[in-house]
Enzyme design. Structure first.
Site, PDB file in Angstrom:
ATOM      1  N   SER A 135       0.851  -1.195   0.000  1.00 21.55           N
ATOM      2  CA  SER A 135       0.000   0.000   0.000  1.00 21.55           C
ATOM      3  C   SER A 135       0.882   1.239   0.000  1.00 21.55           C
ATOM      4  CB  SER A 135      -0.881  -0.001   1.254  1.00 21.55           C
ATOM      5  OG  SER A 135      -1.507   1.252   1.456  1.00 21.55           O
ATOM      6  N   TYR A 148      -1.690  -0.321  10.790  1.00 20.30           N
ATOM      7  CA  TYR A 148      -1.860  -0.732   9.393  1.00 20.30           C
ATOM      8  C   TYR A 148      -0.604  -0.387   8.599  1.00 20.30           C
ATOM      9  CZ  TYR A 148      -3.657  -0.948   4.616  1.00 20.30           C
ATOM     10  OH  TYR A 148      -3.840  -1.243   3.281  1.00 20.30           O
TER      11      TYR A 148
END
Length: 238
Positions: A135, A148
């Site tokens: 990501s 995250y």
């Protein structure tokens, strides 16, 4: 039958599902791994071409070992592993979110590591490819996404080490998407964060199919070329 065999974790939706479709269209026989058996059963039937659905949780090594055996026995050795399974449980850092933190670490980071360990002998024997779905959060952290981001930074660092260890036999490609129109934010448990993130994702212009197209492109390059890292952002993002 084609000897192009791909394994996709988290294949029941989003980038995983789109990548499975793109791989099947490119001639791969695809092993669809996910916890939601009904979704991957339907997708395997739709894809045809020998695709199989395997109910498996990437946090359970025994299930992954069994999945690897099924892939070898029913399709032949895996040539491609797409480590896509992931969750994004954003929210301010507090003890209230501790279960979310552990789940993200177990799925996003340890899940990819365990799946790779289990399929590595097949990939090495076949001079294959590993694609890790990271990501933009693996490059930059924001308030509310600390753990995250930590899982994605970890995935990035591990991918680079793995790349150096496995070349030239196995290529390792890291894919780092920005905001993509998927169901990823729908599982956020922190109410205020959930509302804001779901609103942002509802306006996403990049689709899972866009990411899948890039993945298939990277895999299709000749073996003397290894695409190590691809960062993808919406064209509207500065």
């Amino acid at each position: 039958m084609s000897d192009l065999v791909a394994v996709v974790t988290g294949a029941s939706s989003g980038i995983g599902e789109a990548t499975a479709r793109a791989l099947a269209a490119s001639g791969y026989r695809v092993a669809l791994l996910a916890r939601r058996a009904d979704r991957i059963d339907a997708l395997a039937a739709e894809l045809g071409n020998g695709s199989i659905a395997i109910e498996a949780d990437v946090t359970d090594r025994d299930q992954l070992v069994a999945a690897a055996e099924r892939v070898r026995n029913e399709l032949g050795p895996a040539k491609v592993l797409i480590n896509n399974a992931g969750i994004m449980l954003l929210g301010p850092f507090s003890a209230d979110q501790r279960e979310d933190y552990r789940r993200m670490i177990d799925v996003n980071l340890l899940g990819a590591i365990t799946a790779t360990e289990v399929f590595l002998d097949q990939l090495t024997a076949g001079r294959g490819d590993i694609v890790n779905i990271s990501s933009v959060a693996g490059r930059t952290a924001r308030a509310g996404n600390g753990v995250y981001a930590a899982t994605k930074w970890g995935l990035n660092g591990w991918s680079e080490s793995l790349r150096q260890e496995l070349l030239p036999g196995v290529r390792v490609t890291l894919i780092e998407p920005g905001v993509v129109a998927t169901e990823l934010p729908t599982h956020i448990t922190h109410a205020q964060t959930s509302a804001a993130v779901n609103d942002a994702y509802s306006q996403a212009t990049v689709t899972a199919a866009d990411i899948a197209e890039v993945i298939v492109f990277a895999l299709s390059r000749p073996r003397h070329l290894a695409i190590n890292e691809i960062l993808l952002r919406p064209a509207t993002q500065v």
